[in-house]
Design a protein around this motif. Structure first.
Motif, short mmCIF file in Angstrom:
data_model
loop_
_atom_site.label_atom_id
_atom_site.label_comp_id
_atom_site.label_asym_id
_atom_site.label_seq_id
_atom_site.Cartn_x
_atom_site.Cartn_y
_atom_site.Cartn_z
N ARG A 170 86.31 96.25 31.95
CA ARG A 170 86.34 97.01 30.69
C ARG A 170 87.51 96.56 29.81
NH1 ARG A 170 83.81 101.34 29.26
NH2 ARG A 170 83.20 101.88 31.37
N ALA A 171 88.65 96.21 30.42
CA ALA A 171 89.83 95.80 29.64
C ALA A 171 89.53 94.61 28.74
CB ALA A 171 90.99 95.48 30.58
N TRP A 172 88.74 93.66 29.21
CA TRP A 172 88.42 92.48 28.40
C TRP A 172 87.61 92.89 27.18
CZ3 TRP A 172 86.41 88.78 32.78
CH2 TRP A 172 87.47 88.47 33.63
N ILE A 173 86.69 93.80 27.37
CA ILE A 173 85.85 94.26 26.25
C ILE A 173 86.70 95.04 25.26
CG2 ILE A 173 83.90 95.73 25.61
CD1 ILE A 173 82.77 95.00 28.48
N GLU A 174 87.54 95.94 25.77
CA GLU A 174 88.37 96.77 24.90
C GLU A 174 89.40 95.94 24.12
OE1 GLU A 174 89.94 99.57 27.71
OE2 GLU A 174 88.16 100.86 27.57
N GLN A 175 89.77 94.78 24.65
CA GLN A 175 90.80 93.96 24.00
C GLN A 175 90.23 92.88 23.09
OE1 GLN A 175 93.70 92.66 26.97
NE2 GLN A 175 93.47 94.62 28.01
N THR A 176 88.92 92.90 22.89
CA THR A 176 88.30 91.91 21.99
C THR A 176 87.89 92.56 20.68
OG1 THR A 176 86.14 92.26 23.01
CG2 THR A 176 87.45 90.41 23.83
N ARG A 177 87.83 91.72 19.67
CA ARG A 177 87.36 92.16 18.35
C ARG A 177 85.84 92.26 18.36
NH1 ARG A 177 91.37 88.13 15.27
NH2 ARG A 177 93.07 89.63 15.16
N PRO A 178 85.27 93.03 17.44
CA PRO A 178 83.80 93.01 17.33
C PRO A 178 83.32 91.58 17.06
CG PRO A 178 84.73 94.83 16.06
CD PRO A 178 85.90 93.99 16.52
N GLY A 179 82.28 91.18 17.76
CA GLY A 179 81.74 89.83 17.62
C GLY A 179 82.44 88.78 18.46
N ALA A 180 83.41 89.19 19.26
CA ALA A 180 84.14 88.25 20.11
C ALA A 180 83.21 87.71 21.20
CB ALA A 180 85.34 88.93 20.76
N MET A 181 83.66 86.63 21.84
CA MET A 181 82.87 86.01 22.89
C MET A 181 83.70 85.96 24.18
SD MET A 181 80.97 82.33 22.92
CE MET A 181 80.28 82.73 21.32
N ILE A 182 83.06 86.28 25.30
CA ILE A 182 83.67 86.18 26.62
C ILE A 182 82.85 85.17 27.41
CG2 ILE A 182 84.25 87.38 28.77
CD1 ILE A 182 84.44 89.98 27.09
N VAL A 183 83.51 84.11 27.89
CA VAL A 183 82.83 83.07 28.66
C VAL A 183 83.42 83.07 30.06
CG1 VAL A 183 82.40 80.60 28.85
CG2 VAL A 183 82.36 81.70 26.60
N LEU A 184 82.54 83.15 31.06
CA LEU A 184 83.01 83.24 32.44
C LEU A 184 81.97 82.70 33.39
CD1 LEU A 184 81.35 85.87 33.78
CD2 LEU A 184 82.85 87.04 32.19
N PRO A 185 82.41 82.28 34.58
CA PRO A 185 81.44 81.90 35.61
C PRO A 185 81.04 83.15 36.40
CG PRO A 185 83.64 81.24 36.28
CD PRO A 185 83.77 81.88 34.92
N TRP A 186 79.82 83.63 36.17
CA TRP A 186 79.34 84.82 36.87
C TRP A 186 78.91 84.45 38.28
CZ3 TRP A 186 74.67 86.21 39.05
CH2 TRP A 186 74.58 87.56 39.47
N HIS A 187 79.31 85.28 39.21
CA HIS A 187 78.93 85.07 40.61
C HIS A 187 78.83 86.45 41.26
CE1 HIS A 187 79.31 84.05 44.89
NE2 HIS A 187 78.81 82.89 44.54
N PRO A 188 77.70 86.78 41.90
CA PRO A 188 77.55 88.13 42.44
C PRO A 188 78.61 88.51 43.46
CG PRO A 188 75.64 86.74 43.00
CD PRO A 188 76.53 85.94 42.11
N GLY A 189 79.23 87.57 44.13
CA GLY A 189 80.27 87.88 45.10
C GLY A 189 81.66 87.61 44.57
N GLY A 190 81.78 87.45 43.26
CA GLY A 190 83.06 87.11 42.65
C GLY A 190 84.03 88.26 42.59
N VAL A 191 85.19 88.02 42.00
CA VAL A 191 86.24 89.01 41.84
C VAL A 191 85.71 90.17 41.01
CG1 VAL A 191 88.54 89.41 40.90
CG2 VAL A 191 87.99 87.20 41.94
N THR A 192 86.04 91.38 41.39
CA THR A 192 85.66 92.55 40.59
C THR A 192 86.90 93.35 40.25
OG1 THR A 192 85.29 93.88 42.56
CG2 THR A 192 83.39 92.76 41.62
N SER A 193 86.80 94.15 39.22
CA SER A 193 87.91 95.01 38.85
C SER A 193 87.71 96.38 39.45
CB SER A 193 88.00 95.12 37.32
OG SER A 193 86.95 95.93 36.86
N CYS A 194 88.70 97.23 39.28
CA CYS A 194 88.59 98.60 39.80
C CYS A 194 88.09 99.55 38.73
CB CYS A 194 89.94 99.05 40.36
SG CYS A 194 91.28 98.93 39.19
N ASP A 195 87.55 99.02 37.61
CA ASP A 195 87.01 99.89 36.54
C ASP A 195 85.82 100.66 37.03
OD1 ASP A 195 87.49 97.57 33.78
OD2 ASP A 195 88.86 98.87 34.82
#
Length: 120
Positions: free
Chosen positions: A95-120
């Motif tokens: 959630r922090a990444w979304i909250e810290q971006t401007r409207p229309g911002a882009m987040i690029v990441l390597p998605w992996h179902p067993g990857g690192v997760t946050s405590c959000d």
């Protein structure tokens, strides 16, 4: 792979970018060259890796803002960001990444179902 992710990120001069996972500092240097060092914030969780990245970047003309800390929390004091570039596999977007971006911002990441997760 780095260049493919940077193409997806589509950074522009003057963009404010959060990079999660500094590693060697190479991508932070590339982003600084393209967008300007002032807008680049790069976070690395491992203190030894962060120290090596800082040493590597000192040998260049680039001075991105380097932070040793948990990138899952982002860096609200340097927000808002136009882009978020993530190098660690994640299974969901904190959630922090979304909250810290401007409207229309882009987040690029390597998605992996067993990857690192946050405590959000």
């Amino acid at each position: 792979m780095v260049f493919q992710f940077l193409q997806l990120l589509s950074p522009a001069r003057g963009d404010r970018i959060l990079e999660v996972g500094t590693d060697s500092g190479w991508t932070a240097a590339l982003l600084s060259w393209w967008c300007g060092s002032d807008g680049i914030t790069s976070m690395e969780v491992d203190p030894q890796v962060a120290a090596q990245a800082a040493a590597n970047l000192k040998t260049t003309a680039f001075t991105p803002h380097l932070i040793t800390g948990d990138g899952l929390a982002g860096c609200p004091e340097r927000a808002p960001y136009d882009r978020v570039h993530v190098t660690a596999d994640v299974s969901r977007i904190p959630r922090a990444w979304i909250e810290q971006t401007r409207p229309g911002a882009m987040i690029v990441l390597p998605w992996h179902p067993g990857g690192v997760t946050s405590c959000d």
